[in-house]
Design an enzyme around this catalytic site. Structure first.
Site, mmCIF file in Angstrom:
data_model
loop_
_atom_site.group_PDB
_atom_site.id
_atom_site.type_symbol
_atom_site.label_atom_id
_atom_site.label_comp_id
_atom_site.label_asym_id
_atom_site.label_seq_id
_atom_site.Cartn_x
_atom_site.Cartn_y
_atom_site.Cartn_z
ATOM 1 N N HIS A 199 14.321 3.130 5.982
ATOM 2 C CA HIS A 199 13.156 2.801 5.198
ATOM 3 C C HIS A 199 13.214 1.669 4.034
ATOM 4 C CE1 HIS A 199 11.030 6.572 6.021
ATOM 5 N NE2 HIS A 199 12.124 7.128 6.402
ATOM 6 N N LYS A 202 1.206 2.182 -6.705
ATOM 7 C CA LYS A 202 2.348 2.259 -6.132
ATOM 8 C C LYS A 202 3.510 2.463 -7.026
ATOM 9 C CE LYS A 202 1.403 -1.348 -3.875
ATOM 10 N NZ LYS A 202 1.663 -1.561 -2.563
ATOM 11 N N ARG A 203 4.708 2.877 -6.775
ATOM 12 C CA ARG A 203 5.906 2.675 -7.849
ATOM 13 C C ARG A 203 5.981 1.317 -8.411
ATOM 14 N NH1 ARG A 203 9.636 7.414 -8.202
ATOM 15 N NH2 ARG A 203 10.768 6.021 -9.427
ATOM 16 N N LYS A 262 7.389 -5.267 -5.754
ATOM 17 C CA LYS A 262 5.992 -4.929 -5.151
ATOM 18 C C LYS A 262 5.131 -5.934 -6.013
ATOM 19 C CE LYS A 262 7.270 -0.236 -4.318
ATOM 20 N NZ LYS A 262 6.863 0.138 -2.889
ATOM 21 N N THR A 292 2.495 2.912 3.048
ATOM 22 C CA THR A 292 1.663 3.530 3.309
ATOM 23 C C THR A 292 0.273 3.867 2.361
ATOM 24 O OG1 THR A 292 2.877 5.365 2.286
ATOM 25 C CG2 THR A 292 2.999 4.966 4.596
ATOM 26 N N LYS A 315 -4.040 4.016 3.560
ATOM 27 C CA LYS A 315 -4.576 5.178 2.895
ATOM 28 C C LYS A 315 -6.051 4.124 2.251
ATOM 29 C CE LYS A 315 -0.904 7.886 1.775
ATOM 30 N NZ LYS A 315 0.385 7.963 1.001
HETATM 31 C C1 26Q Z 1 19.037 7.195 -3.153
HETATM 32 C C2 26Q Z 1 20.081 7.385 -3.696
HETATM 33 C C3 26Q Z 1 20.077 7.952 -5.218
HETATM 34 C C4 26Q Z 1 19.023 8.499 -5.897
HETATM 35 C C5 26Q Z 1 17.752 8.125 -5.151
HETATM 36 C C6 26Q Z 1 17.615 7.488 -3.925
HETATM 37 C C7 26Q Z 1 16.516 7.158 -3.113
HETATM 38 C C8 26Q Z 1 15.449 7.940 -3.139
HETATM 39 C C9 26Q Z 1 14.174 7.817 -2.838
HETATM 40 C C10 26Q Z 1 16.132 5.864 -2.742
HETATM 41 C C11 26Q Z 1 14.932 5.697 -2.044
HETATM 42 C C12 26Q Z 1 13.976 6.588 -2.221
HETATM 43 C C13 26Q Z 1 12.660 6.180 -1.729
HETATM 44 C C14 26Q Z 1 12.459 5.245 -0.725
HETATM 45 C C15 26Q Z 1 10.967 5.039 -0.338
HETATM 46 O O1 26Q Z 1 10.112 5.729 -0.602
HETATM 47 N N1 26Q Z 1 10.798 3.957 0.516
HETATM 48 C C16 26Q Z 1 9.490 3.824 1.237
HETATM 49 O O2 26Q Z 1 9.510 4.556 2.409
HETATM 50 C C17 26Q Z 1 7.933 4.240 2.682
HETATM 51 C C18 26Q Z 1 7.722 5.323 4.120
HETATM 52 O O3 26Q Z 1 8.450 4.646 4.940
HETATM 53 C C19 26Q Z 1 7.654 2.664 3.014
HETATM 54 O O4 26Q Z 1 6.357 2.895 3.447
HETATM 55 C C20 26Q Z 1 7.958 1.915 2.009
HETATM 56 O O5 26Q Z 1 7.696 0.521 2.183
HETATM 57 C C21 26Q Z 1 9.535 2.124 1.420
HETATM 58 O O6 26Q Z 1 9.774 1.506 0.295
#
Ligand code: 26Q
Length: 841
Positions: free
Chosen positions: A383, A574-575, A580, A682, A686
């Site tokens: 991702h 979004k975050r 972004k 995503t 939406k």
């Molecule tokens: C990793 C290590 C330690 C703590 C937290 C994390 C961590 C947690 C969540 C790293 C990444 C995430 C989430 C990532 C995320 O949401 N990525 C998004 O995924 C979507 C679905 O595929 C994409 O549409 C987005 O582009 C992408 O940013």
């Protein structure tokens, strides 16, 4: 008044004569009468509160339990069927599931919304008010967690046997409050009010080892084996939530693991008289599933995070193996025929080593057999391409925590690198690039490499992202195994993000093209024949207008800001992250502010700019960007010279629940990340499904959104991914853009001079300095192109009919972005999982 004092006095026969008594249809009847009787029943036997004190919240719980009862027999039948029929099952391993509120969705998927509304109204309650009582389990950060939830909805709707496996965090993503314009984090104690959807299965628990060392021993047959002697032992217990498909009987399972102290372990200390040590152990063990980690934390290398990952992975794999062996006593070598296990990013990628450990140490398989089964079972979805987001674990931490896994990873690596050397003789640089062990800046385990080597299929989440994956972070692996690499463009569920959250549009579509489109979203193309029908366009606009009024009411109740629903709603939710580029949108807003201040007679098409999103608590720049947004908002909203045609709102605590109000109300969707940085997005989908027009870069799934919508229905700006790379390679100098663009210089000057911060020139200085001197995400390089494109948007907005046509065409052409399409691709190309219809008789 309804007969609340005597809830079970409800007729045992409904109006149409159907039996609804407590032993009959109370738990399964789908009529309004049956539901009403069931709610009454639960008010007495589950909620146990006298009529005089009942609140909508009690009705929420009673109705939820009644609805869960109705899923229960479908749930049991589904599980029983795939056990009996020995169907292949998908297991979706994800550290996050952002499920959103459940009640409305379950009513929709069971097809009993009307009945529930009627039943409640008979009891003097309003369904919408009751639905509003539900909180949400915030067990995810954003896109990745919500994607997992959309995929569960589609798997169930497409009747594919599946289990989602994750962690039952006691505290989900923090609740965001805004105080003095800054983000403040509050704990999200989502379980305090109880969770009517889950069923705990204390009998389904597994042992989890941690730390310690390994030792060799000879087994009874004289073979040399390895034993892991852990330093600590804990236990995972499962909580299951039903996942009801839409319009089908299939009801799949989401299993979330919660950590407990192992009884015998604690008891030992207890027996030796050390009661407090026992309690201590228990507390330590239970911290494992205590809290969800935010992403984008600079200090993410936390030991506890690794324990969380291992914890839920081992419980899930032990569960899978135990079901497999019980199910018709299948031999282990049939594992890949019966299970497809998908790794949602690298967070569960320790599964590759853990399955090897279970097969070799516990089930005594030979290495080659175990490896063959492992690779054929796993698939890995990536991702992110951002190097700072690729997961690695310092070797020391990893080895102390999972000594046996480190040994196995060394062995996997040795064998793998031998293969690399055989394929690319003499290329030692390639060997070190591909190694599972990184050498740069202290040794580490590279989880993306482990996931790739251990999976037969690797995919990105949008066409562009999957291509870039092959050209950048996984290039060497692509050259070695091109056949493993593919793409599955993300999708979102139209059940939640259209039918449930936009009932007005749902009704209009039903009226226009008839039923069936909700499970076959390509049928929305049928709307295109109505774009030239003025009456249809009028209805289209009326639906949007009503949705905007609904959002405006919510915004007013939360922030006190009044929005005019006739204005354009320009939305970025979004975050908060530099890539972004929320700050790019702010620069445009300030440019308009500057124009209005410089020309008091100027009018611009009125717009409400709406932001929402959380910043990781330790992400300094993201938090300043929130402050920038709110500071500019405070200034604009209070200034009559500008607030006659622009306003700015920062909506606190953006989550799935309030997203239901946001997407349907948007006219313009902001998808403005630096090209090459957003894997897919995503939210962009939406918005599109709900008839918003996108302004965006050629990034992630925007590329495909524009392809589907048609270039004339999409506002494109900015550098392409390859141009971004070139600008950077040529030595990017952001200041040159300031020197060549007087308007941009003025905009930055306003921020730096404290125009929005009561003269304080320090608060926002880091944002301006970073843009002018570093600008890692090329905000200034894209500024002119973006602002010019926004001027084009404003002109287009003035032609109401032309805008409505664009809006309709966006919805009509959004079929590709249904998660049903994505899940079909996963099932057909990667998992080999077939539909299995569930018979209730
Ligand atoms: C990793 C290590 C330690 C703590 C937290 C994390 C961590 C947690 C969540 C790293 C990444 C995430 C989430 C990532 C995320 O949401 N990525 C998004 O995924 C979507 C679905 O595929 C994409 O549409 C987005 O582009 C992408 O940013």
């Amino acid at each position: 008044m309804t007969d609340l004092a005597n809830p079970t006095s409800g007729e045992s026969l409904g109006v149409n004569g159907s039996a609804v008594g407590p032993t009959g249809q109370t738990r399964s009847g789908m009529s309004a009468d049956a539901l009403r009787a069931a709610v009454r029943d639960h008010l007495v036997y589950s909620i146990a509160r006298p009529a005089a004190v009942l609140t909508p919240e009690h009705y929420y719980r009673a109705l939820s339990l009644a609805v869960r009862d109705r899923m229960q027999k479908r749930w049991m039948a589904t599980t029983q069927d795939w056990l009996d029929l020995s169907a292949k099952v998908t297991c979706y391993l994800s550290a996050e599931f952002l499920m959103g509120p459940q009640l409305g969705n379950n009513l929709l998927n069971l097809g009993i919304e009307k009945q529930a509304r009627e039943a409640l109204s008979d009891l003097g309650q309003d369904l919408d008010e009751v639905l509003a009582c539900e909180g949400e389990p915030g067990l995810g950060n954003g896109g990745l967690g919500r994607l997992a939830a959309c995929y569960l909805d589609s798997l169930a709707t497409l009747e594919r046997p599946s289990i989602g496996y994750g962690i039952r965090y006691e505290f989900g993503i923090f609740r965001q409050e805004i105080s003095d314009g800054w983000q403040v984090e509050k704990t999200d104690n989502w379980l305090v009010r109880g969770n009517p959807w889950e069923i705990d299965k204390p009998d389904a628990s597994y042992v989890v080892n941690w730390g310690g060392h390994t030792e060799q021993y000879e087994d009874v047959t004289g073979r040399l084996r390895v034993r892991w002697v852990p330093q600590r032992v804990l236990q995972g217990v499962s909580y299951d939530t039903p996942v009801q498909g839409y319009g089908v009987n299939t009801c799949n399972t989401l299993t979330l693991w919660s950590a407990r102290a192992v009884e015998s372990f604690a008891l030992e200390a207890f027996n030796t008289g050390d009661f407090y040590k026992a309690v201590d152990e228990e507390v330590v063990s239970e911290t494992v599933s205590k809290v969800l980690y935010p992403n984008d934390e600079p200090e993410a290398g936390k030991r506890l995070r690794l324990l969380q990952q291992y914890f839920f992975v081992t419980c899930s794999l032990q569960d899978i193996l135990s079901i497999h062996l019980k199910r018709a006593h299948l031999p282990l070598h049939r594992l890949p025929d019966k299970w497809a296990i998908q790794l949602n990013d690298t967070h569960p990628s320790i599964a590759v080593a853990e399955l090897m450990r279970l097969l070799i140490d516990e089930h005594h398989l030979a290495w080659d057999d175990a490896w063959d089964l492992t690779v054929r079972t796993f698939g890995y979805t990536n991702h992110t391409l951002l190097p700072e987001a690729l997961e690695t674990w310092p070797l020391r931490i990893f080895g102390e925590a999972l000594p046996r896994h480190l040994e196995l990873i060394y062995e996997i690596n040795d064998r793998f690198l031998d293969e690399v050397r055989a394929r690319f003789p003499g290329d030692e640089e390639r060997v070190s690039r591909m190694s599972l062990i990184g050498e740069d800046g202290g040794k580490s385990v590279r989880m993306a490499h482990l996931a790739t080597v251990g999976s037969h299929a690797v995919n990105g989440v949008a066409a562009l992202h999957s291509e870039l994956l092959k050209q950048s972070v996984l290039k060497d692996f692509y050259e070695m195994w091109p056949e493993r690499f593919g793409n599955v463009t993300n999708g979102v569920t139209p059940r939640r993000f259209l039918a449930l959250s936009n009932p007005g549009l749902r009704a209009l579509i039903d009226d226009t093209i008839g039923p069936g489109w909700l499970t076959d979203l390509e049928r929305l193309h049928g709307l295109e024949s109505f774009v030239d029908d003025p009456a249809f366009r009028l209805r289209w606009r009326e639906v949007k207008r009503a949705n905007k009024s609904r959002l405006a009411e919510y915004v007013h109740s939360i922030t006190g800001i009044e929005l005019d629903p006739t204005w354009m709603f320009d939305v970025q939710v979004k975050r908060i992250h530099e890539y972004k580029r929320q700050h790019l949108m702010v620069l445009h807003i300030i440019a308009l502010y500057q124009r209005l201040k410089n020309n008091p007679g100027l009018t611009i098409p009125p717009r409400a700019f709406i932001f929402g999103g959380k910043a990781a608590p330790g992400y300094f720049m993201a938090k300043r960007i929130i402050k920038l947004i709110t500071a500019v908002g405070d200034t604009i909203n209070a200034d009559p010279e500008v607030n006659r045609c622009m306003k700015l709102v920062f909506l606190p605590n953006f989550n799935v629940k309030n997203a239901h109000l946001v997407y349907p109300a948007a006219n313009l969707s902001e998808q403005i990340s630096t090209a090459g940085k957003e894997a897919s997005g995503t939210g962009n989908m939406k918005f599109m499904i709900n008839g918003a027009v996108t302004i965006g870069t050629l990034d992630g799934a925007n590329v495909e959104i524009r392809q589907e919508a048609g270039a004339e229905n999409f506002f494109l700006f900015g550098l392409t991914e390859s141009q971004v790379e070139k600008v950077k390679a040529d030595g990017y100098r952001p200041l040159s853009h300031v020197e060549n663009d007087a308007e941009l210089a003025g905009v930055l000057e306003l921020i730096a001079n404290g125009e929005f911060t009561h003269g304080d020139t320090e608060v926002l200085r880091p944002v301006v300095d970073n843009l002018v001197h570093h600008d890692p995400f090329l905000v200034l390089a894209d500024y002119r192109s973006y602002v010019d494109c926004q001027d084009e948007v404003s002109r287009a907005w003035l032609d109401r009919d032309a805008w409505s046509r664009m809006s309709i065409r966006n919805t009509a052409r959004s079929g590709k972005f249904s998660s049903d399409r994505a899940i079909r691709e996963y099932c057909d190309e990667i998992w080999g999982v077939r539909p299995m219809s569930v018979d209730l008789e």
